[in-house]
Design an enzyme around this catalytic site. Structure first.
Site, short mmCIF file in Angstrom:
data_model
loop_
_atom_site.label_atom_id
_atom_site.label_comp_id
_atom_site.label_asym_id
_atom_site.label_seq_id
_atom_site.Cartn_x
_atom_site.Cartn_y
_atom_site.Cartn_z
N GLU A 58 1.24 -0.64 -5.18
CA GLU A 58 0.15 0.31 -5.35
C GLU A 58 0.75 1.71 -5.44
OE1 GLU A 58 -3.26 3.07 -3.87
OE2 GLU A 58 -1.62 2.46 -2.57
N ASP B 32 0.82 -1.21 0.00
CA ASP B 32 0.00 0.00 0.00
C ASP B 32 0.86 1.26 0.00
OD1 ASP B 32 -2.69 1.22 0.39
OD2 ASP B 32 -1.78 1.96 2.25
C1 GLC Z 1 -4.10 3.38 -0.41
C2 GLC Z 1 -5.47 2.77 -0.27
C3 GLC Z 1 -6.43 3.81 0.19
C4 GLC Z 1 -5.94 4.38 1.49
C5 GLC Z 1 -4.50 4.85 1.39
C6 GLC Z 1 -3.93 5.04 2.75
O1 GLC Z 1 -4.04 4.30 -1.42
O2 GLC Z 1 -5.86 2.19 -1.46
O3 GLC Z 1 -7.73 3.32 0.30
O4 GLC Z 1 -6.74 5.48 1.83
O5 GLC Z 1 -3.66 3.91 0.78
O6 GLC Z 1 -3.66 3.80 3.35
C1 GLC Z 2 -3.13 6.58 -3.12
C2 GLC Z 2 -2.89 7.58 -4.25
C3 GLC Z 2 -3.88 8.69 -4.28
C4 GLC Z 2 -5.20 8.14 -3.83
C5 GLC Z 2 -5.07 7.81 -2.38
C6 GLC Z 2 -6.23 7.15 -1.73
O1 GLC Z 2 -1.94 6.07 -2.62
O2 GLC Z 2 -1.59 8.03 -4.39
O3 GLC Z 2 -4.00 9.24 -5.54
O4 GLC Z 2 -6.18 9.09 -4.02
O5 GLC Z 2 -3.95 7.03 -2.12
O6 GLC Z 2 -7.40 7.13 -2.39
#
Ligand code: GLC
Ligand code: GLC
Length: 628
Positions: free
Chosen positions: A328, A286
């Protein structure tokens, strides 16, 4: 510095039994020893590059090596068998048989046992990969959907127990389904034991986070960092009750871990390995972009973030060899690409393809998508994309402005158009999305919504079903693991009521996370209904994918259709053509001059004579195989 190779020699001696003088060698330790010899130099060098100057680096490294051996000893026979199987077939995840699904445990099935009960459906659909959204202990309300983890060793009690989790993992494994969970390693919740201790000024744990006595350092860092959740707090820091400031990239209750401290790396390596030993096959890493901070930088995608991932990767190669990482990184495509390597993250979300599918649906033009497939799709060996139409998060327009400029498109203006289009502030839009983190100061905004609502089903647009199927036909055929957001295959719509629930207020992503659409699923075999029409087309596409070898692997060659509305690409002996407009399009015979003229569309079983050219109905796509 890490000149000290003693722990390595010590382990080798022990593994070879030389201290006891015994001649018998535990075969399990032999393989461990071999892997350790192969990987230790890399781990040691990475650790040295990251932590060279930290006084505690050498001792942390010693303990880490002991942790690795212990973890391997704890690994079950079933997981070791899987390790061997995957080691023998390192491209197993690139098979055309692969199909992923993602869901929230509570929303989709109530509990972990509920997920177990849905395995027959997963098999009906053909899933071989199941991503369960965060299911570990998290604060009750403030949990960011579980992305604020309070303990990686306890399941959220509402979902079940660790024993249920392990049982589910085993049953999925028996059913040929890889289990994917999130490794939320950039931050913990403020209720994590480490965070509580840091707040209580325990010196060992204060250094687990980035905590400063006043605004001096936060102000300096914030000169160059981006605001990720500006609706929650400005900048990258939040105040603590005692006046100190802690780094929190996302919500104020998600405190970023301080990876400059080697103890944090070791602690998180242990959390990672215990998940691997419980039966997790793939970790979704993540928020990888944010894990390393640097003064005077954006603190995103820094070189050390890659070194850290590579060091975690080396840890797995030694003690949990079949575990894979999926990155991610929802960032600029140049930055996404650097995470994808066999020795870093073998898998990655493909946020560019995702965003450009929506772009093509809005504009009815395929230029950007075609360019992305031509220039940014092919990956190094032994790695793969995870292709998706949408996730549980917002859709961000992460295309490259330079790429867009090639077509005379201004990135800023075009994002404004896309945002307006998808939140239905553009005349004639079919979409019913909701803005996320709309930041009038920077002009930044992203989009929330389910596939069906964004594609026109909620608005009653007659082409909605065609658009949903078309979008999925791309992710099922470009190469990589296609990942379905479960429920989208029956056309689930936005859930506006969910926005009023405690903990969801102000976070529009929840409209896109409806509960299990039971009624829609009940209709899935009735083709007189929307869910039935969709489901029959989904299952058809999945079946065709699974029997079409040409769709394995990731190699793609672009096929220039010279029609602005029709996308074309070649996968082995299959030529895909996809019409993104609501007009019929005709490609003349001259486009196919270099090919044999008899072809069959694998999806519809229709035969074509390409000497006549080809006519595509609105939103029609074909997967053409030449007939000898
Ligand atoms: C990732 C997840 C998102 C979350 C963020 C912080 O982007 O997909 O749902 O808010 O990380 O953990
Ligand atoms: C992700 C992305 C961002 C996204 C968020 C959670 O890591 O970098 O663009 O909006 O976390 O939704």
């Amino acid at each position: 510095m890490l000149e000290n190779a003693a722990p390595f020699d010590g382990l080798r001696d022990r593994a070879a039994g030389s201290t006891s003088g015994a001649t018998w060698q535990d075969p399990r330790m032999t393989t461990y020893d071999e892997r350790l010899s192969a990987e230790l130099p890399r781990l040691q060098s990475l650790f040295g590059r990251i932590y060279g100057d930290a006084p505690s680096a050498a001792s942390e490294f010693d303990v880490l090596l002991q942790d690795l051996e212990r973890s391997w000893n704890d690994r079950s026979a079933a997981m070791r068998a899987l390790d061997e199987r995957h080691e023998a077939d390192p491209d197993w995840f690139s098979s055309h048989q692969m199909l992923g699904g993602v869901c929230y445990v509570d929303l989709y099935a109530g509990t972990l046992d509920g997920v177990r009960e849905r395995i027959p459906y997963f098999r009906e659909l053909g899933l071989t990969y199941l991503h369960l959204m965060p299911l570990f202990l998290a604060p009750e309300e403030n949990s960011d959907g579980g992305y604020a983890v309070s303990s990686y060793r306890d399941v959220n009690p509402e979902l079940g127990t660790m024993a249920d989790f392990e049982a589910l993992a085993a049953e999925l494994r028996e059913n040929g389904i890889s289990l994917v969970v999130d490794f939320v390693f950039n931050h913990t919740s403020d209720e994590h034991e480490w965070a509580r201790k840091a707040l209580a000024r325990d010196p060992l744990y204060e250094d687990f986070y980035l905590i400063f006595p006043d605004r001096t350092m936060p102000d300096r860092y914030e000169l160059t960092t981006r605001e990720i959740f500006p609706d929650d707090h400005p900048g990258s820091f939040v105040p603590l009750p005692d006046g100190r400031w802690v780094w929190a990239t996302f919500y104020s209750f998600q405190w970023d871990l301080n990876y400059a401290n080697p103890a944090v790396f070791r602690a998180m390596a242990n959390e990672l390995l215990q998940l691997a030993n419980r039966g997790v096959n793939i970790l979704r890493m993540d928020a990888v972009a944010f894990i390393w901070k640097g003064l005077g930088t954006t603190s995103e995608n820094l070189p050390e973030a890659h070194l850290l991932l590579q060091a975690f990767n080396a840890v797995c190669r030694i003690a949990a060899p079949s575990l894979l990482f999926k990155s991610e990184a929802i960032v600029h495509p140049d930055d996404v690409a650097v995470y994808i390597r066999p020795d870093e993250c073998q898998l990655s979300y493909n946020p560019l393809q995702m965003a450009l599918i929506w772009n093509s649906l809005a504009t009815r033009e395929v230029d950007l998508l075609s360019q992305a497939l031509e220039e940014r799709h092919n990956l190094p060996e032994h790695t793969a994309w995870v292709n998706y139409v949408r996730s549980h998060d917002d859709i961000g327009w992460t295309f490259s402005d330079d790429d867009a400029r090639v077509f005379g498109i201004d990135g800023f203006e075009h994002r404004r158009f896309l945002n307006a289009f998808y939140v239905n502030r553009f005349d004639g839009s079919f979409a019913r999305g909701v803005p996320f983190q709309d930041n009038p100061r920077t002009g930044d905004c992203r989009i929330s919504g389910t596939t069906a609502s964004l594609a026109g089903l909620e608005a009653g647009d007659p082409s909605a079903i065609d658009r949903i199927v078309l979008a999925h036909s791309i992710v099922l055929s470009t190469g990589g693991i296609p990942l379905l957001y479960l429920g989208d295959e029956v056309g689930q719509l936005n859930d506006y009521a969910s926005l009023d629930e405690p903990g969801h207020v102000g976070d529009s992503r929840w409209v896109g996370r409806p509960s299990y659409p039971a009624e829609r699923y009940a209709d899935r075999d009735d083709v007189s209904t929307d869910p039935g029409r969709l489901f029959s087309r989904f299952t058809r596409l999945i079946a065709v994918r699974k029997r079409t070898r040409a769709l394995a692997g990731g190699r793609l060659t672009i096929f220039h259709t010279h029609d602005p509305h029709v996308l074309g690409y070649q996968r082995g002996d299959v030529l895909v053509l996809a019409n993104f407009s609501e007009q019929a399009r005709v490609l003349g015979a001259e486009r196919f001059a270099a090919r044999g003229s008899a072809a069959v569309d694998l999806v519809s079983d229709r035969s074509f004579d390409l000497a006549d050219g080809i006519a595509l109905a609105p939103y029609e796509f074909v997967w053409l195989q030449s007939e000898a």
